[in-house]
Design an enzyme around this catalytic site. Structure first.
Site, PDB file in Angstrom:
ATOM      1  N   HIS A 188       0.823  -1.208   0.000  1.00 10.99           N
ATOM      2  CA  HIS A 188       0.000   0.000   0.000  1.00 10.99           C
ATOM      3  C   HIS A 188       0.860   1.262   0.000  1.00 10.99           C
ATOM      4  CE1 HIS A 188      -3.246  -2.733   1.171  1.00 10.99           C
ATOM      5  NE2 HIS A 188      -4.078  -1.775   0.772  1.00 10.99           N
TER       6      HIS A 188
ATOM      7  N   LYS B 134      -0.908   4.937   4.729  1.00  8.66           N
ATOM      8  CA  LYS B 134      -1.850   4.010   5.368  1.00  8.66           C
ATOM      9  C   LYS B 134      -1.501   3.840   6.848  1.00  8.66           C
ATOM     10  CE  LYS B 134      -4.108  -0.444   4.762  1.00  8.66           C
ATOM     11  NZ  LYS B 134      -5.405   0.158   5.069  1.00  8.66           N
TER      12      LYS B 134
END
Ligand SMILES: NC(=O)C1=CN([C@@H]2O[C@H](COP(=O)(O)OP(=O)(O)OC[C@H]3O[C@@H](n4cnc5c(N)ncnc54)[C@H](O)[C@@H]3O)[C@@H](O)[C@H]2O)C=CC1
Ligand SMILES: O=C(O)C1=N[C@H](C(=O)O)C[C@H](O)C1
Length: 266
Positions: free
Chosen positions: A155, A159
């Protein structure tokens, strides 16, 4: 046609913004308000990027729900606030659609009970992308035949939670069919802590965070002389929006907690 009245929590976020735009292009949806932690009393159209959205911004969820009486609350915030928002929405008879990740097992149990008590539906979807739901389903299928598996999720570096909600859900689905097993050499030792990733029922989850990434996961199965890799990539956040639309439509039809779109996708 009665439009579905929607409140979005986290409208200025990466996902929240896309969800606002989804309501703008969906005829049967009506955005009635947004919930933020600042900008109380302003209209959303005063903020950059929202010039066509003349709806009030609330910072107090109770005031918002009492005044606006929405059908559905879409939450795209943080686990802490997402839980508070989902519980408060249900207590007002409003159906939550939650994309926020990082909920605990206890959170899910509490929401399940609240849905029953209030006779209202709630959908928690760790991943709204159709391809990601299929990736999870296919991984569960494969785990019947391959018991050695490692999950690699990748990701963007903004995040907050690790492992991702999708990785946790994938591991849970695999654990439903995979015989519990500690993988790797029984005497393996990490010379640097964390080298083997997180342990979920003996399978490993690895989290990568890098600028430039959006949301990606590969599930790799290994057996004697072969491997099988199932991979999904989200290249933008619009990829999640057909799932958000589907969840809003479906949450109106149920009176229980649904955790994962795989439970309602044919
Ligand atoms: N289920 C899915 O398919 C997806 C889920 N996510 C999850 O959605 C959540 C949001 O992700 P992003 O949009 O990337 O994060 P983000 O950080 O861009 O947005 C979060 C927003 O929530 C707002 N916020 C924080 N506390 C709040 C409060 N008390 N009330 C109202 N707003 C509040 C922040 O100001 C921010 O604008 C994360 O948990 C992420 O893991 C992200 C992408 C896809
Ligand atoms: O934070 C994100 O970006 C994402 N979060 C969800 C998760 O934790 O699985 C869904 C998707 O992977 C994007």
């Amino acid at each position: 046609m009665n439009k579905v009245k929607i409140v979005i929590a986290g409208p200025r976020g990466r996902m929240g913004k896309e969800a606002v735009y989804l309501t703008g292009r969906t005829e049967q949806f009506e955005l009635v308000a947004v919930l933020d932690h600042k900008n109380e009393g302003k209209s959303l159209n005063e903020l950059e990027g929202f010039s066509t959205y003349d709806v009030p911004i609330y910072t107090d969820i109770e005031a918002c729900l009492k005044t606006e009486k929405p059908d559905v609350l879409i939450d795209l915030t943080t686990p802490e606030f997402g839980m508070h928002h989902a519980k408060t929405a249900l207590s007002y008879g409003v159906r939550p659609v939650v994309g926020t990740t990082g909920f605990t097992k206890e959170n899910l149990e509490e929401l399940e009970e609240l849905c029953e008590e209030m006779n209202r539906g709630c959908i928690i979807a760790p991943n709204f992308a159709l391809g990601a739901v299929l990736m999870m389903k296919f991984s569960k299928m494969a785990a019947r035949y391959f018991t050695d598996v490692e999950i690699m999720e990748m990701h963007h570096d903004q995040k907050l939670d690790a492992p991702s909600g999708t990785a946790v859900k994938t591991a849970e689905l695999i654990a439903e069919v995979r015989e519990s097993k500690k993988q790797g050499h029984p005497e393996e030792k990490e010379t640097i802590q964390g080298a083997r990733g997180a342990d979920f029922d003996g399978m490993r989850i690895h989290s990568t965070r890098l600028p430039g990434l959006i949301a990606h996961q590969q599930v790799m199965f290994g057996a004697d002389g072969e491997s099988l890799t199932i991979r999904h990539d989200s290249y933008n956040r619009t990829s999640f929006m057909s799932g958000v639309k589907f969840a809003v439509e479906e949450v109106l039809k149920v009176n229980v907690l649904i955790y994962g779109l795989e439970n309602i996708m044919e």
